[in-house]
Motif scaffolding. Structure first.
Motif, PDB file in Angstrom:
ATOM      1  N   ALA A  73      35.655  56.472  50.603  1.00 40.54           N
ATOM      2  CA  ALA A  73      35.834  55.689  49.386  1.00 40.54           C
ATOM      3  C   ALA A  73      36.920  56.344  48.535  1.00 40.54           C
ATOM      4  O   ALA A  73      37.151  57.552  48.628  1.00 40.54           O
ATOM      5  N   GLN A 161      30.586  46.314  46.467  1.00 40.61           N
ATOM      6  CA  GLN A 161      30.515  47.568  45.725  1.00 40.61           C
ATOM      7  C   GLN A 161      30.645  47.345  44.222  1.00 40.61           C
ATOM      8  O   GLN A 161      29.837  47.864  43.428  1.00 40.61           O
ATOM      9  N   ARG A 165      27.785  47.428  41.137  1.00 44.29           N
ATOM     10  CA  ARG A 165      27.928  48.356  40.019  1.00 44.29           C
ATOM     11  C   ARG A 165      27.890  47.626  38.682  1.00 44.29           C
ATOM     12  O   ARG A 165      27.236  48.091  37.734  1.00 44.29           O
ATOM     13  N   PRO A 240      34.590  49.970  51.557  1.00 44.05           N
ATOM     14  CA  PRO A 240      35.649  49.379  50.734  1.00 44.05           C
ATOM     15  C   PRO A 240      36.904  49.041  51.522  1.00 44.05           C
ATOM     16  O   PRO A 240      37.552  48.024  51.260  1.00 44.05           O
TER      17      PRO A 240
END
Length: 311
Positions: A73, A161, A165, A240
């Motif tokens: 990441a 992701q 968040r 990602p």
């Protein structure tokens, strides 16, 4: 901003011509290009990111390209630290950093700092993961749009992701992520900056560029590149790197979760959505000099503004 080091930012949506303009600027001025792109950081991801080739990078200094493997990441916070370090090294050589790219979150992190946000909550993340498995990330993106429309407008409906968040922060803090970021006190900008945004006067022309570029990526071997990456690295679809536009669609094809016959259409649609989100970011930015990326004298106009800034 007397006393601050200078920097030039060249921002814009995908296919707006940033790479060509930045190379022309590097040929005319004492600048070194610093990538502001969340996909160019990955080694081996060359075709789908339109990464400058080895000959170009040998001729013109580029930075923050090929920083990590696609299994890793790379965050906005890490970009800020890396960019400040690289900019300092460029300044020591008597040159100016030219930050060029389309990941506006990185630009904001660099110029405005990062908000202090609540720490991750494993139980909330597990709950969101369960919801995504049952309903899909687009459904959670729609949920985010109801509680934090500003954040949702900047995120792809499949950006697991960042959707997770944003929802997590809203749950913990009781306020939208976008509001926390807006309220957070900022450190002063580290640079005296000229920021130029390349925005199309005619969105349809940009769309045609996007279509041509994605077709060229497929012809150059995008799917084969993803196959090679799968053989070299322990990849999975939630990373990602494999959520990046183009790579996600190729991954789905190779995994058999989407038909190969729709790959071109899916990739073009996703890239158009990316450009739309990038333009949303740009419209919200202040102290930006906006230029039509379709104008025939674009390079000359940008060069003139950079020349006046560097004098």
């Amino acid at each position: 901003m007397p006393g601050k080091p200078r920097a030039v930012f060249l921002l814009g949506p995908t296919a707006s011509g940033k790479t060509a303009v930045s190379l022309e600027l590097a040929a005319r001025f004492p600048v070194e290009i610093v990538s502001v792109d969340s996909a160019l950081v990955y080694r081996g991801m060359d075709i789908g990111t339109a990464k400058p080739d080895a000959a170009t990078r040998a001729a013109v200094p580029h930075h923050l390209i090929d920083v990590v493997d696609p299994t890793e990441a790379y965050s906005a916070g890490r970009f800020r630290a890396d960019a400040l370090r690289v900019a300092g090294e460029i300044a020591e050589r008597g040159r100016v950093p030219l930050f060029a790219g389309g990941t506006m979150l990185y630009e904001r992190a660099l110029m405005r700092g990062l908000a202090e946000l609540p720490a991750a909550d494993p139980s909330i993340r597990a709950e969101l993961d369960d919801a995504a498995r049952a309903r899909g990330w687009p459904a959670l993106h729609a949920q985010l749009a109801r509680v934090d429309p500003e954040s949702a407008a900047r995120l792809d409906p499949n950006d697991a992701q960042r959707i997770q968040r944003a929802l997590e922060v809203q749950r913990i803090a009781g306020r939208p992520l976008s509001a926390l970021i807006a309220d957070e006190a900022r450190a002063p900008p580290p640079f005296a900056a000229l920021t130029i945004a390349l925005e199309p006067a005619d969105r349809a022309v940009l769309h045609r560029r996007i279509e041509a570029r994605f077709r060229a990526m497929l012809a150059a071997g995008l799917v084969e590149e993803v196959e090679s990456l799968r053989a070299r690295f322990a990849l999975h679809g939630a990373l990602p790197s494999m959520r990046a536009v183009g790579y996600r669609q190729a991954w789905e094809t190779l995994e058999g979760t989407a038909p190969a016959s729709t790959l071109e259409a899916r990739g073009i649609a996703a890239t158009r959505q990316l450009a739309k989100r990038q333009l949303t970011w740009l419209r919200a930015m202040r102290e930006v000099e906006r230029l039509d990326c379709l104008r025939p004298d674009l390079v000359a106009e940008v060069a003139g503004r950079v020349d006046r800034f560097l004098v």
